[in-house]
Motif scaffolding. Structure first.
Motif, short mmCIF file in Angstrom:
data_model
loop_
_atom_site.label_atom_id
_atom_site.label_comp_id
_atom_site.label_asym_id
_atom_site.label_seq_id
_atom_site.Cartn_x
_atom_site.Cartn_y
_atom_site.Cartn_z
N CYS A 32 -13.52 32.90 -9.56
CA CYS A 32 -12.82 33.36 -10.69
C CYS A 32 -12.78 32.50 -12.01
O CYS A 32 -12.30 31.53 -11.91
CB CYS A 32 -11.56 34.00 -10.57
SG CYS A 32 -11.01 34.93 -11.97
N CYS A 35 -8.76 32.29 -13.28
CA CYS A 35 -7.96 31.54 -12.43
C CYS A 35 -8.39 30.63 -11.43
O CYS A 35 -7.78 29.80 -10.92
CB CYS A 35 -6.93 32.63 -11.78
SG CYS A 35 -7.64 33.24 -10.37
N CYS A 47 -11.02 40.07 -9.17
CA CYS A 47 -10.37 38.81 -8.74
C CYS A 47 -9.22 39.29 -7.80
O CYS A 47 -8.29 39.95 -8.08
CB CYS A 47 -9.76 37.89 -9.79
SG CYS A 47 -8.99 36.40 -9.03
N CYS A 50 -5.94 37.24 -9.80
CA CYS A 50 -5.65 37.68 -10.83
C CYS A 50 -5.88 39.06 -11.50
O CYS A 50 -5.53 39.58 -12.59
CB CYS A 50 -5.66 36.83 -11.88
SG CYS A 50 -7.50 36.60 -12.50
N ALA A 52 -8.82 39.88 -12.53
CA ALA A 52 -10.02 39.61 -13.42
C ALA A 52 -11.42 40.17 -13.10
O ALA A 52 -11.78 40.39 -12.04
CB ALA A 52 -10.31 37.97 -14.07
#
Ligand code: ZN
Length: 143
Positions: A32, A35, A47, A50, A52
């Motif tokens: 990612c 993070c 992700c 997190c 994303a």
């Protein structure tokens, strides 16, 4: 002298691919950009840490190895053609990434939680594909 080479294909090309040694498997991860966490498989929707968007993440090919969390012996085939008994384990591939895998040992008593496992290809000549199996990393076992 070279043996006729049979080109096997990965049963799950988005998950793993054969390493240069012709036996080990490398896994496709995504790192990612938000993070820094690793996600598997690399085509996950987001992700695992997190949330994303994973399309913006770096794709990584890493050796398929992990730590055994727990395992169970299956006496019933989960999919047609699956040999029984077979041993399935939860394997920690990376921080926060746990996958279930088939462990190619004859007896689960040789397996202990916390031991390192590596992924190897199991060739299926009739199908022209290879599947993923985990085996203990024997060289790291010191008694
Ligand atoms: Zn993330």
């Amino acid at each position: 002298m070279t043996e006729p080479q049979i080109l096997y294909k990965s049963l799950h090309p988005s998950l793993y691919t054969l390493a240069d040694d012709g036996r080990s498997l490398n896994f496709h991860f995504a790192r990612c950009s938000h993070c820094g966490g690793l996600s598997f498989p690399a085509n996950a929707p987001g992700c695992m840490h997190c949330g994303a968007v994973i399309e913006e993440a770096d794709k990584l090919l890493l050796p398929g190895e992990g730590t055994l969390l727990e395992c169970v012996t299956l006496h019933v085939a989960l999919v047609p053609g699956m040999p029984t008994p077979s041993i399935a384990g939860d394997i920690l591939l990376a921080e926060g990434v746990v996958e279930e895998g088939v462990i190619a040992v004859s007896d689960e008593s040789v397996l202990k939680p916390g031991m390192r496992l590596k992924a190897v290809a199991e060739m299926e000549p009739g199908e022209g594909v290879y599947a993923c199996r985990f085996v203990p990393m024997q060289e790291e076992v010191s008694q």
